[in-house]
Design a protein around this motif. Sequence first.
Motif, PDB file in Angstrom:
ATOM      1  N   ARG A 215       2.973   8.449  19.595  1.00 30.37           N
ATOM      2  CA  ARG A 215       3.420   8.759  18.236  1.00 30.37           C
ATOM      3  C   ARG A 215       2.324   8.333  17.256  1.00 30.37           C
ATOM      4  O   ARG A 215       1.786   7.229  17.355  1.00 30.37           O
ATOM      5  CB  ARG A 215       4.739   8.061  17.912  1.00 30.37           C
ATOM      6  N   ILE A 216       2.000   9.226  16.328  1.00 28.25           N
ATOM      7  CA  ILE A 216       0.938   8.967  15.353  1.00 28.25           C
ATOM      8  C   ILE A 216       1.576   8.416  14.080  1.00 28.25           C
ATOM      9  O   ILE A 216       2.423   9.074  13.467  1.00 28.25           O
ATOM     10  CB  ILE A 216       0.136  10.249  15.054  1.00 28.25           C
ATOM     11  N   LYS A 217       1.170   7.226  13.685  1.00 31.11           N
ATOM     12  CA  LYS A 217       1.683   6.634  12.456  1.00 31.11           C
ATOM     13  C   LYS A 217       0.864   7.077  11.251  1.00 31.11           C
ATOM     14  O   LYS A 217       1.396   7.258  10.153  1.00 31.11           O
ATOM     15  CB  LYS A 217       1.660   5.111  12.567  1.00 31.11           C
ATOM     16  N   ASN A 218      -0.434   7.279  11.446  1.00 30.27           N
ATOM     17  CA  ASN A 218      -1.316   7.697  10.351  1.00 30.27           C
ATOM     18  C   ASN A 218      -2.446   8.543  10.932  1.00 30.27           C
ATOM     19  O   ASN A 218      -3.157   8.072  11.833  1.00 30.27           O
ATOM     20  CB  ASN A 218      -1.886   6.481   9.628  1.00 30.27           C
ATOM     21  N   PRO A 219      -2.606   9.810  10.499  1.00 29.95           N
ATOM     22  CA  PRO A 219      -1.805  10.507   9.475  1.00 29.95           C
ATOM     23  C   PRO A 219      -0.499  11.045  10.071  1.00 29.95           C
ATOM     24  O   PRO A 219      -0.500  11.614  11.159  1.00 29.95           O
ATOM     25  CB  PRO A 219      -2.711  11.656   9.057  1.00 29.95           C
ATOM     26  N   ASP A 220       0.612  10.826   9.366  1.00 30.77           N
ATOM     27  CA  ASP A 220       1.918  11.288   9.816  1.00 30.77           C
ATOM     28  C   ASP A 220       2.175  12.674   9.231  1.00 30.77           C
ATOM     29  O   ASP A 220       2.465  12.817   8.043  1.00 30.77           O
ATOM     30  CB  ASP A 220       2.991  10.302   9.363  1.00 30.77           C
ATOM     31  N   GLY A 221       2.049  13.711  10.078  1.00 27.93           N
ATOM     32  CA  GLY A 221       2.196  15.082   9.591  1.00 27.93           C
ATOM     33  C   GLY A 221       0.945  15.539   8.867  1.00 27.93           C
ATOM     34  O   GLY A 221      -0.180  15.345   9.345  1.00 27.93           O
ATOM     35  N   ASN A 222       1.112  16.129   7.689  1.00 22.55           N
ATOM     36  CA  ASN A 222      -0.012  16.591   6.875  1.00 22.55           C
ATOM     37  C   ASN A 222      -0.251  15.618   5.731  1.00 22.55           C
ATOM     38  O   ASN A 222       0.676  15.252   5.015  1.00 22.55           O
ATOM     39  CB  ASN A 222       0.267  17.989   6.318  1.00 22.55           C
TER      40      ASN A 222
ATOM     41  N   TYR B  87       0.410   4.944  18.424  1.00 22.64           N
ATOM     42  CA  TYR B  87       1.126   4.004  19.289  1.00 22.64           C
ATOM     43  C   TYR B  87       1.445   4.698  20.614  1.00 22.64           C
ATOM     44  O   TYR B  87       2.097   5.746  20.642  1.00 22.64           O
ATOM     45  CB  TYR B  87       2.412   3.525  18.618  1.00 22.64           C
ATOM     46  N   PHE B  88       0.972   4.078  21.725  1.00 28.09           N
ATOM     47  CA  PHE B  88       1.180   4.621  23.058  1.00 28.09           C
ATOM     48  C   PHE B  88       2.151   3.744  23.834  1.00 28.09           C
ATOM     49  O   PHE B  88       2.077   2.503  23.762  1.00 28.09           O
ATOM     50  CB  PHE B  88      -0.143   4.659  23.830  1.00 28.09           C
ATOM     51  N   PRO B  89       3.057   4.345  24.622  1.00 26.02           N
ATOM     52  CA  PRO B  89       3.874   3.533  25.522  1.00 26.02           C
ATOM     53  C   PRO B  89       3.009   2.934  26.619  1.00 26.02           C
ATOM     54  O   PRO B  89       2.012   3.525  27.041  1.00 26.02           O
ATOM     55  CB  PRO B  89       4.883   4.542  26.088  1.00 26.02           C
ATOM     56  N   PHE B  90       3.394   1.756  27.098  1.00 23.66           N
ATOM     57  CA  PHE B  90       2.585   1.063  28.099  1.00 23.66           C
ATOM     58  C   PHE B  90       2.580   1.849  29.417  1.00 23.66           C
ATOM     59  O   PHE B  90       3.573   2.438  29.822  1.00 23.66           O
ATOM     60  CB  PHE B  90       3.147  -0.333  28.355  1.00 23.66           C
ATOM     61  N   GLU B  91       1.436   1.848  30.082  1.00 21.30           N
ATOM     62  CA  GLU B  91       1.310   2.434  31.414  1.00 21.30           C
ATOM     63  C   GLU B  91       0.206   1.699  32.156  1.00 21.30           C
ATOM     64  O   GLU B  91      -0.789   1.268  31.578  1.00 21.30           O
ATOM     65  CB  GLU B  91       1.001   3.926  31.322  1.00 21.30           C
TER      66      GLU B  91
ATOM     67  N   TYR C 100      -8.802  18.463   9.041  1.00 25.26           N
ATOM     68  CA  TYR C 100      -9.245  17.500  10.058  1.00 25.26           C
ATOM     69  C   TYR C 100      -8.010  17.026  10.833  1.00 25.26           C
ATOM     70  O   TYR C 100      -7.051  16.510  10.249  1.00 25.26           O
ATOM     71  CB  TYR C 100      -9.982  16.343   9.394  1.00 25.26           C
ATOM     72  N   THR C 101      -8.048  17.244  12.142  1.00 25.22           N
ATOM     73  CA  THR C 101      -6.881  17.012  12.986  1.00 25.22           C
ATOM     74  C   THR C 101      -7.154  15.903  13.997  1.00 25.22           C
ATOM     75  O   THR C 101      -8.187  15.920  14.687  1.00 25.22           O
ATOM     76  CB  THR C 101      -6.483  18.292  13.741  1.00 25.22           C
ATOM     77  N   CYS C 102      -6.207  14.960  14.053  1.00 24.63           N
ATOM     78  CA  CYS C 102      -6.248  13.902  15.074  1.00 24.63           C
ATOM     79  C   CYS C 102      -5.265  14.288  16.177  1.00 24.63           C
ATOM     80  O   CYS C 102      -4.085  14.536  15.908  1.00 24.63           O
ATOM     81  CB  CYS C 102      -5.864  12.553  14.466  1.00 24.63           C
ATOM     82  N   ILE C 103      -5.734  14.343  17.421  1.00 20.39           N
ATOM     83  CA  ILE C 103      -4.890  14.681  18.567  1.00 20.39           C
ATOM     84  C   ILE C 103      -4.859  13.490  19.512  1.00 20.39           C
ATOM     85  O   ILE C 103      -5.897  13.049  20.011  1.00 20.39           O
ATOM     86  CB  ILE C 103      -5.404  15.937  19.295  1.00 20.39           C
ATOM     87  N   ALA C 104      -3.644  12.971  19.747  1.00 21.31           N
ATOM     88  CA  ALA C 104      -3.436  11.849  20.671  1.00 21.31           C
ATOM     89  C   ALA C 104      -2.682  12.360  21.882  1.00 21.31           C
ATOM     90  O   ALA C 104      -1.669  13.059  21.740  1.00 21.31           O
ATOM     91  CB  ALA C 104      -2.652  10.732  19.989  1.00 21.31           C
TER      92      ALA C 104
ATOM     93  N   SER D 196      -0.128  15.419  17.162  1.00 23.36           N
ATOM     94  CA  SER D 196      -1.244  15.641  16.233  1.00 23.36           C
ATOM     95  C   SER D 196      -0.842  15.308  14.809  1.00 23.36           C
ATOM     96  O   SER D 196       0.340  15.343  14.448  1.00 23.36           O
ATOM     97  CB  SER D 196      -1.738  17.085  16.313  1.00 23.36           C
ATOM     98  N   GLY D 197      -1.832  14.993  13.994  1.00 21.87           N
ATOM     99  CA  GLY D 197      -1.682  14.762  12.568  1.00 21.87           C
ATOM    100  C   GLY D 197      -2.879  15.348  11.843  1.00 21.87           C
ATOM    101  O   GLY D 197      -3.994  15.355  12.379  1.00 21.87           O
ATOM    102  N   THR D 198      -2.690  15.849  10.620  1.00 22.36           N
ATOM    103  CA  THR D 198      -3.737  16.588   9.907  1.00 22.36           C
ATOM    104  C   THR D 198      -4.017  15.965   8.549  1.00 22.36           C
ATOM    105  O   THR D 198      -3.101  15.502   7.861  1.00 22.36           O
ATOM    106  CB  THR D 198      -3.322  18.060   9.725  1.00 22.36           C
ATOM    107  N   ILE D 199      -5.319  15.996   8.155  1.00 20.74           N
ATOM    108  CA  ILE D 199      -5.757  15.501   6.852  1.00 20.74           C
ATOM    109  C   ILE D 199      -6.543  16.605   6.149  1.00 20.74           C
ATOM    110  O   ILE D 199      -7.393  17.261   6.760  1.00 20.74           O
ATOM    111  CB  ILE D 199      -6.634  14.238   6.993  1.00 20.74           C
ATOM    112  N   GLU D 200      -6.223  16.781   4.876  1.00 18.65           N
ATOM    113  CA  GLU D 200      -7.018  17.661   4.013  1.00 18.65           C
ATOM    114  C   GLU D 200      -7.736  16.799   2.984  1.00 18.65           C
ATOM    115  O   GLU D 200      -7.176  15.831   2.467  1.00 18.65           O
ATOM    116  CB  GLU D 200      -6.123  18.679   3.297  1.00 18.65           C
ATOM    117  N   LEU D 201      -8.986  17.187   2.668  1.00 20.48           N
ATOM    118  CA  LEU D 201      -9.791  16.452   1.701  1.00 20.48           C
ATOM    119  C   LEU D 201      -9.777  17.160   0.349  1.00 20.48           C
ATOM    120  O   LEU D 201      -9.976  18.374   0.272  1.00 20.48           O
ATOM    121  CB  LEU D 201     -11.233  16.302   2.201  1.00 20.48           C
ATOM    122  N   LYS D 202      -9.513  16.389  -0.707  1.00 17.49           N
ATOM    123  CA  LYS D 202      -9.537  16.900  -2.078  1.00 17.49           C
ATOM    124  C   LYS D 202     -10.505  16.063  -2.906  1.00 17.49           C
ATOM    125  O   LYS D 202     -10.643  14.859  -2.691  1.00 17.49           O
ATOM    126  CB  LYS D 202      -8.140  16.842  -2.705  1.00 17.49           C
ATOM    127  N   LYS D 203     -11.135  16.727  -3.869  1.00 15.67           N
ATOM    128  CA  LYS D 203     -12.088  16.030  -4.715  1.00 15.67           C
ATOM    129  C   LYS D 203     -11.371  15.045  -5.621  1.00 15.67           C
ATOM    130  O   LYS D 203     -10.351  15.355  -6.232  1.00 15.67           O
ATOM    131  CB  LYS D 203     -12.871  17.047  -5.562  1.00 15.67           C
TER     132      LYS D 203
END
Length: 534
Positions: free
Chosen positions: A174-181, A199-203, A260-264, A272-279
């Motif tokens: 589960r991705i805490k940051n970025p959460d969604g868009n 956050y990953f479950p233990f293995e 910009y997409t983070c894939i765990a 996945s979670g996505t970030i957009e950059l604004k000026k």
Amino acid sequence: MHGKPSREKIGYGAFECLNYRAVEGEMFMMPCYESVTRGIEFRAEAKHSGNYPCSGSELFIHLQVVKRSKSLGCFQPDENRVLLRFDGGGVIPCPGLKCSNNTHVTWHKRNETVPEHKRVPGQTSGSLQLRKVIKEDRGLYFCDQQIIERGVIWTFRRAVTVTVVPDQASTPPRIKNPDGNKIERVELGQPHNLTCEVYFPFEVSFSREVLWYMNDSNMENMTLLLMEKQQVLNLTDYEYKVIRTAIIKPVTPQHLKHRYTCIASNIVGNTSGTIELKKKIKGKWPSLVGYPIASLLLVAGLGIILHVKWLEIQLIYRSHFQHGKHHGDGKEFDVFLSYVWSPPSAGVEGGSARSSPRRPDTDEEACISSMELLSTEEGMSTQRPLEVVLPRVLEDRWGYRLCLLERDVVPGGAYTNDVVLAIQRSRMLICLLSADYLSDSNAVFVLESGVQAMLQNSALKLLLIWTSRASASLIQPDSLLVQRALKVLPSLDWTSGKPARATNNFWRSLKKVMPDQRVKLVSLVQNQKHLILT
């Protein structure tokens, strides 16, 4: 369970003394029969060596804390921690067992013996062999080995912390940051970090991975970004936290056109979670507008703080600056004492066990000296709970009229009415605070009623005595009024087990804040004059 204890007779009859050893720095649980269901775990230190009576029995525990280097002649790193895999068999070794030829070991989880149905039958190695490991098998275990030195039976108790983990993850990360868009503001020409917190479950088998990609608005043409090495933090036995950062240096107008997409991912799936950059928009308030608004915000902020703190200010004023207005007229009691009985062995953790004036030469002498100490006034004030000592001091030695609910209030009435009336009939309220007190709703109601009475009538004094501040500070009462009162009301700390000078200072400080005895005498004289005239 404990071997054959030594039995001696002194002037008060027979008693049993059980000799236990613990290793400095390891967890230990006092094996007292009376506290099987309420055992207290604590980390053993040299100061804990001594003798401890078990309430309600003639049993004494003689504890000796030894240094790790002297425990059994050898030491292995991480011998006090074991990792077992869920749904399989497991072996829990007893620390230091390899250094001894004694394979007879008794295993306990807390103060309960590990049942036979959980063990592999026929085991003789001294280790605890479990048939099938389940989640409930995690926790703190104790293994007891018996040794004999100079004819005295000792039980050597060692601690092992067991963690149960699955072979493979059962859920995706589960991705805490970025959460969604998410949108982040950036400055052109400056570097910018993209951080992904997952956050990953233990293995047991490592399969977790976090990657950053740059893509267009249609999530196509994904390009892997330059990233730092991912950081892995073990938060709990069941979850890992992974942080991975991508760096954009410098930010150009072209970067603002991409996502910009983070894939765990792990063996179960990916998130996945996505970030957009604004000026970033830079702006300044005109000075003629900015200063008045800032001043208005400052005044409003101070008003809010004063409103929130007004209750605490009232309590400080009434408890510290209106003591001269206390009167004894019409008060039946000098002190209303409120407390809750704590478990017999609760004093161990705080180091409340008192040492003898000299170190005993033999184990039998240690047990006899502790029995003699309990029969003296000095022993009473250091080994017995303050709930027992304080009423005797206030009534028998200092001559105050004491109100105790269980003794001075007629049973059968409404508890809330009895408490309020008892406080109204008393000049002072003393509360002995502990973790058990702050967890008891009836006790907290007494303290809350006292605070409300003090806010309405300044003639009531209120004093808090902390018997175990460290453990009690972890308890948060439900009453907001009590939470604020605990911060500002006058308080003393009971110094049981500390040097005699500190204990004497406690009694001196208590004497200073007690109601003036002269007020009570004047009240009695006035009442006698009134009776004579009438």
